[in-house]
Design a protein around this motif. Structure first.
Motif, short mmCIF file in Angstrom:
data_model
loop_
_atom_site.label_atom_id
_atom_site.label_comp_id
_atom_site.label_asym_id
_atom_site.label_seq_id
_atom_site.Cartn_x
_atom_site.Cartn_y
_atom_site.Cartn_z
N THR A 130 -21.07 61.44 68.33
CA THR A 130 -21.65 61.17 69.65
C THR A 130 -22.61 62.29 70.04
OG1 THR A 130 -19.93 62.30 70.97
CG2 THR A 130 -19.52 60.00 70.36
N TYR A 144 -33.50 60.99 65.81
CA TYR A 144 -33.29 59.61 65.39
C TYR A 144 -33.88 59.37 64.01
CZ TYR A 144 -32.24 58.97 70.37
OH TYR A 144 -31.72 59.07 71.63
N LYS A 167 -25.35 56.07 61.93
CA LYS A 167 -25.39 55.60 63.30
C LYS A 167 -24.53 56.52 64.17
CE LYS A 167 -27.40 51.99 61.46
NZ LYS A 167 -28.88 51.96 61.34
N ALA A 168 -24.83 56.53 65.47
CA ALA A 168 -24.10 57.40 66.40
C ALA A 168 -23.94 56.71 67.73
CB ALA A 168 -24.85 58.73 66.57
N LEU A 176 -24.65 57.21 71.60
CA LEU A 176 -25.57 58.00 72.42
C LEU A 176 -25.26 57.80 73.89
CD1 LEU A 176 -28.90 57.19 70.51
CD2 LEU A 176 -27.32 59.10 70.12
N ALA A 225 -33.71 53.98 69.73
CA ALA A 225 -32.29 54.15 69.44
C ALA A 225 -31.60 52.81 69.27
CB ALA A 225 -31.63 54.96 70.55
N HIS A 247 -27.97 52.44 66.99
CA HIS A 247 -27.05 53.34 67.68
C HIS A 247 -26.40 52.62 68.86
CE1 HIS A 247 -28.56 56.45 65.13
NE2 HIS A 247 -29.79 56.37 65.63
N THR A 248 -25.28 53.15 69.34
CA THR A 248 -24.57 52.55 70.46
C THR A 248 -24.94 53.29 71.74
OG1 THR A 248 -22.70 52.04 69.01
CG2 THR A 248 -22.31 51.95 71.38
N PRO A 256 -20.08 55.78 64.51
CA PRO A 256 -20.12 55.82 65.98
C PRO A 256 -18.70 55.65 66.53
CG PRO A 256 -21.72 54.25 65.11
CD PRO A 256 -20.84 54.64 63.97
#
Length: 456
Positions: free
Chosen positions: A169, A188, A197-198, A200, A217, A222-223, A362
């Motif tokens: 995160t 990114y 993926k992470a 955010l 993003a 990404h989330t 993530p």
């Protein structure tokens, strides 16, 4: 260590979640809510007060999928977005606007505990003098509490339940600069090259200032989650101010990216049961962490004086513990920041080494949350890397919350969109002995929190 009498109630809560029968509703009714007949936790619904927000152009419509999925990198495009109508950036938003008042009037305030508004100085430091040591409000800043004392408020998500998982995160984005030497798209692009993926956690003020970065993003997979509008200590805010901080950030994310997020992280981790209850009714699950890099405190823009070598030591110790087998209780959710050159450089330095020691995902993936938004077209991978099929439900229905099993996959599933009974039982089995570690409780209750938030 926790005594057996406390564990009995924990098991009961876990198994109550396992007993929920889930039925996806194909309906156009805006009053449909999730079923929580086995729990006193109030159902979440898709935020009615965001339904008329029209997203700007240029957004992807689904999670990038397939081996040939195009992940954009390089210079950010120009985005046509006007911030008129939004509050001033990085200032506490007013609570008197018609939009904020509509949300305030839509909430059931009888379900919000009357915890006092905390006092904070000009630097945002909270005063804890005189606070009851029994921690009646589950005030994280005072005690690290993540499991509410109130049965109507779900526990926070604080650690990945599976040993070896590293929930990646980054807070405080998105940020851009003319030089582009560290601000987006730097981080990114790096994550894309690492096929990583992470999660955010976005400042609303930054979203409207850097809309192209936010769109990038989402397109990268990404989330996106809420990190408030102006980054205050949330327990120092009035009920109305809490609503405003969350509302404007949710609106900014939806207007810029097209998604209505279902997750948030309180700045500084500062949350208690009053703030949790407001966020939950606004459709947001509280996501904290169990490992803190303290990267924000290194010298840099907005940073402090913490030696970078100290932060290096944290990463070295976490990796060593995983490799030598002493890190064997739960997985982790790790707090990092895309705040300045120092934090981004530290992130890029250590990610390849962390990937060699941990399963880096993530935060939502380690909980098998495939739909972190109320929009059902975005279906993210679950723990095994697969992507469940989307559920064809009305976007106005709260049943649009999820299609995935919120706990680890198993051979025993209540329904195609439900909770894995065997998975819940496995979590409960960790609590079946006379004493267990606090980490095991956190992981098990975190699974309950996510189950309550994301099942249909």
């Amino acid at each position: 260590m926790v005594r057996h009498t406390s564990i009995q109630s924990t098991i009961a809560l876990l198994m109550a979640v396992a007993s929920i029968t889930v039925n996806a509703q194909n309906t156009t009714s805006t009053s449909t809510t999730t079923s929580t007949s086995s729990s006193s936790i109030p159902a979440q619904v898709s935020p009615e007060w965001l339904k008329d927000v029209v997203p700007i152009a240029g957004n992807v419509k689904e999670y990038p999928s397939g081996t040939n999925a195009s992940i954009p990198t390089g210079p950010l495009p120009t985005v046509n977005f006007t911030a008129s109508g939004y509050p001033e950036g990085w200032k506490s938003p007013p609570t008197t606007s018609a939009e904020v008042q509509a949300v305030i009037n839509a909430l059931d305030w009888s379900k919000v505990p009357g915890s006092p508004v905390r006092k904070a100085d000009s630097k945002g430091d909270l005063t804890m003098t005189g606070y009851d040591s029994s921690d009646p409000d589950c005030w994280w800043s005072a005690t690290g509490c993540v499991t509410s004392k109130n049965a109507s408020i779900p526990p926070d998500v604080a650690a990945c339940p599976t040993v070896g998982d590293w929930g990646l995160t980054y807070d405080d984005g998105p940020l851009t600069s003319d030089a582009g030497t560290w601000a987006e798209p730097n981080l990114y692009d790096f994550l894309a090259k690492q096929n990583q993926k992470a999660g955010l956690f976005y400042i609303g003020s930054n979203v409207i200032a850097a809309p192209a970065a936010a769109q990038r993003a989402l397109a990268d997979g990404h989330t996106l989650c809420v990190h408030t509008w102006s980054h205050p200590a949330m327990t120092s805010q009035s009920n109305e101010a809490v609503v405003a901080e969350l509302y404007w950030t949710m609106k900014a994310i939806k207007e810029v990216t097209g998604v209505t997020t279902k997750c948030w992280r309180p700045p500084y981790g500062d949350v208690d049961d009053r703030v949790r209850a407001i966020a939950w009714q606004m459709g947001l699950t509280t996501v904290l962490w169990d490992e803190d890099t303290d990267d924000w405190n290194m010298p840099g823009d907005g940073g402090g004086n913490l030696s970078p070598e100290t932060v290096d030591g944290y990463f070295e110790n976490w990796i060593a513990a995983r490799k030598n087998g002493t890190d064997n209780q739960t997985g982790h959710i790790v707090l990092q920041h895309e705040l300045n050159n120092a934090t981004v450089s530290m992130a890029e330095k250590w990610l390849p080494q962390v990937q060699q020691a941990f399963n880096v995902v993530p935060w939502n993936q380690c909980f098998n949350i495939s739909q972190p938004y109320w929009e059902t077209s975005f279906v993210y991978p679950i723990a095994d890397g697969s992507r469940p099929a989307a559920t064809a439900v009305s976007s106005s229905s709260a049943a649009a919350s999820s299609t995935s099993n919120p706990v680890k996959p198993s051979t025993s599933v209540i329904s195609s969109n439900g909770v894995s009974a065997a998975g819940i039982a496995a979590a409960a089995s960790a609590a079946s002995c006379n004493t267990i570690t606090s980490g095991s409780i956190t992981a098990a209750l975190g699974m309950v929190a996510v189950a309550a938030a994301y099942i249909l």
